[in-house]
Design a protein around this motif. Sequence first.
Motif, PDB file in Angstrom:
ATOM      1  N   ILE A  37       4.263  -8.430   1.918  1.00 35.41           N
ATOM      2  CA  ILE A  37       2.827  -8.127   1.962  1.00 35.41           C
ATOM      3  C   ILE A  37       2.557  -7.071   3.046  1.00 35.41           C
ATOM      4  O   ILE A  37       1.854  -6.083   2.809  1.00 35.41           O
ATOM      5  CB  ILE A  37       2.014  -9.416   2.218  1.00 35.41           C
ATOM      6  N   ALA A  38       3.161  -7.261   4.221  1.00 39.38           N
ATOM      7  CA  ALA A  38       2.959  -6.297   5.311  1.00 39.38           C
ATOM      8  C   ALA A  38       3.557  -4.937   4.960  1.00 39.38           C
ATOM      9  O   ALA A  38       2.941  -3.887   5.196  1.00 39.38           O
ATOM     10  CB  ALA A  38       3.572  -6.835   6.602  1.00 39.38           C
ATOM     11  N   ALA A  39       4.747  -4.938   4.371  1.00 40.55           N
ATOM     12  CA  ALA A  39       5.406  -3.671   4.043  1.00 40.55           C
ATOM     13  C   ALA A  39       4.630  -2.904   2.968  1.00 40.55           C
ATOM     14  O   ALA A  39       4.491  -1.676   3.040  1.00 40.55           O
ATOM     15  CB  ALA A  39       6.842  -3.929   3.579  1.00 40.55           C
ATOM     16  N   PHE A  40       4.109  -3.622   1.984  1.00 41.24           N
ATOM     17  CA  PHE A  40       3.341  -2.945   0.931  1.00 41.24           C
ATOM     18  C   PHE A  40       2.011  -2.432   1.470  1.00 41.24           C
ATOM     19  O   PHE A  40       1.553  -1.359   1.067  1.00 41.24           O
ATOM     20  CB  PHE A  40       3.128  -3.872  -0.274  1.00 41.24           C
ATOM     21  N   PHE A  43       2.879   0.747   3.283  1.00 39.54           N
ATOM     22  CA  PHE A  43       3.196   1.787   2.295  1.00 39.54           C
ATOM     23  C   PHE A  43       1.927   2.359   1.680  1.00 39.54           C
ATOM     24  O   PHE A  43       1.728   3.578   1.610  1.00 39.54           O
ATOM     25  CB  PHE A  43       4.113   1.181   1.224  1.00 39.54           C
ATOM     26  N   GLU A  44       1.048   1.460   1.268  1.00 44.42           N
ATOM     27  CA  GLU A  44      -0.185   1.888   0.596  1.00 44.42           C
ATOM     28  C   GLU A  44      -1.074   2.699   1.555  1.00 44.42           C
ATOM     29  O   GLU A  44      -1.726   3.651   1.152  1.00 44.42           O
ATOM     30  CB  GLU A  44      -0.924   0.647   0.071  1.00 44.42           C
ATOM     31  N   ARG A  50       4.559   8.204  -1.020  1.00 46.07           N
ATOM     32  CA  ARG A  50       4.048   8.400  -2.378  1.00 46.07           C
ATOM     33  C   ARG A  50       4.659   7.488  -3.430  1.00 46.07           C
ATOM     34  O   ARG A  50       4.138   7.347  -4.523  1.00 46.07           O
ATOM     35  CB  ARG A  50       4.294   9.849  -2.810  1.00 46.07           C
ATOM     36  N   CYS A  51       5.818   6.934  -3.135  1.00 47.92           N
ATOM     37  CA  CYS A  51       6.463   6.052  -4.121  1.00 47.92           C
ATOM     38  C   CYS A  51       7.403   5.132  -3.354  1.00 47.92           C
ATOM     39  O   CYS A  51       7.925   5.512  -2.305  1.00 47.92           O
ATOM     40  CB  CYS A  51       7.244   6.887  -5.149  1.00 47.92           C
ATOM     41  N   LYS A  98      -0.303   2.975  -5.536  1.00 53.86           N
ATOM     42  CA  LYS A  98       0.840   3.893  -5.606  1.00 53.86           C
ATOM     43  C   LYS A  98       1.972   3.246  -6.415  1.00 53.86           C
ATOM     44  O   LYS A  98       2.115   2.027  -6.409  1.00 53.86           O
ATOM     45  CB  LYS A  98       1.353   4.202  -4.199  1.00 53.86           C
ATOM     46  N   PRO A  99       2.783   4.067  -7.061  1.00 60.13           N
ATOM     47  CA  PRO A  99       3.848   3.487  -7.882  1.00 60.13           C
ATOM     48  C   PRO A  99       5.034   2.969  -7.074  1.00 60.13           C
ATOM     49  O   PRO A  99       5.335   3.494  -6.001  1.00 60.13           O
ATOM     50  CB  PRO A  99       4.286   4.661  -8.767  1.00 60.13           C
TER      51      PRO A  99
END
Length: 260
Positions: A37-40, A43-44, A50-51, A98-99
């Motif tokens: 959850i923290a990593a995503f 990232f977002e 970007r991916c 993001k993908p």
Amino acid sequence: TQYSNILVDTRGAVTLVTLNRPQALNALSSSVLEDLIAAFAAFEADESQRCAVVTGSGEKAFAAGADIKEMAEKPAAEFYADDMFVRWQSHLVGAVRKPWIAAVNGFALGGGCELAMMADFIIAADTARFGQPEIKLGVVPGMGGSQRLTRAIGKAKAMEMILTGRMMDAAEAERSGLVAKVVPSAELLDCALKTAEAIAAMPPLAVLAAKELVNAAQELPLGEGIRLERRLFHVLAATEDKAEGMAAFVEKRPAVWQGR
Ligand code: HXC
């Protein structure tokens, strides 16, 4: 950020997330979920990213499921109270525009298969094995497996797999439409990272819209999906990147994207 159950590495515009509990075949404990959850979220939020690619450490597994040792002791009231399964959906799917790609090495079972199916698509090693064996534990998939597997491979195969708990190898997964591509195990990470780099090099707003539209096709009636597609096409037609992309084509030069 320090994570104890995953490794996070940014390479240019691509974030690589590696599930890192090889001694438990990367079983998805609640602390793995907290790390993801923290990593995503990072990232977002990071405009330079970007991916993403999610993979498993070790040769043997992407993830062999939710952590059975943790679940074995857990009372039903606690499953209901902490609502852990919904947090995968809200933080790894709902909140992520993001993908991201699942690069599946070895076992992707139960929650591991469900995590892979939360990705925008799966690239599998030839050693990958997919399954929803929850029935053998007296339960059913709890993180979307019964719904996403059925949409991915159709009712007949999904029903057979979920009722018997059997595993599907990489070749069958590709034939059945569960995975986008199968590559030799040694090339998996390289292939997934190159694919992610190719996506990262695309105009960012068009990437967000494309992901939104393909996902909408899983949920909306056809007419509504086609209407949404037209609307997003019209939105993108007003962007600077559209003007740049088409001018670059006409002028026979590479486009330079601004993300606006
Ligand atoms: C916790 C796990 C685990 C899991 C493996 N391990 N899977 N620990 N949760 N899901 C641990 C084992 O206990 C063992 O630790 C170590 O990882 C290596 O596994 P082995 O079983 O010794 O390896 P092997 O004999 O090669 O068999 C591999 C396997 C098997 C076929 C993948 O491990 C297996 O069947 N795992 C469970 C798969 C499964 O049922 N997944 C679905 C979970 S339910 P030790 O310490 O003993 O050496 C789920 C549903 C979510 O995901 C939502 C609904 C409830």
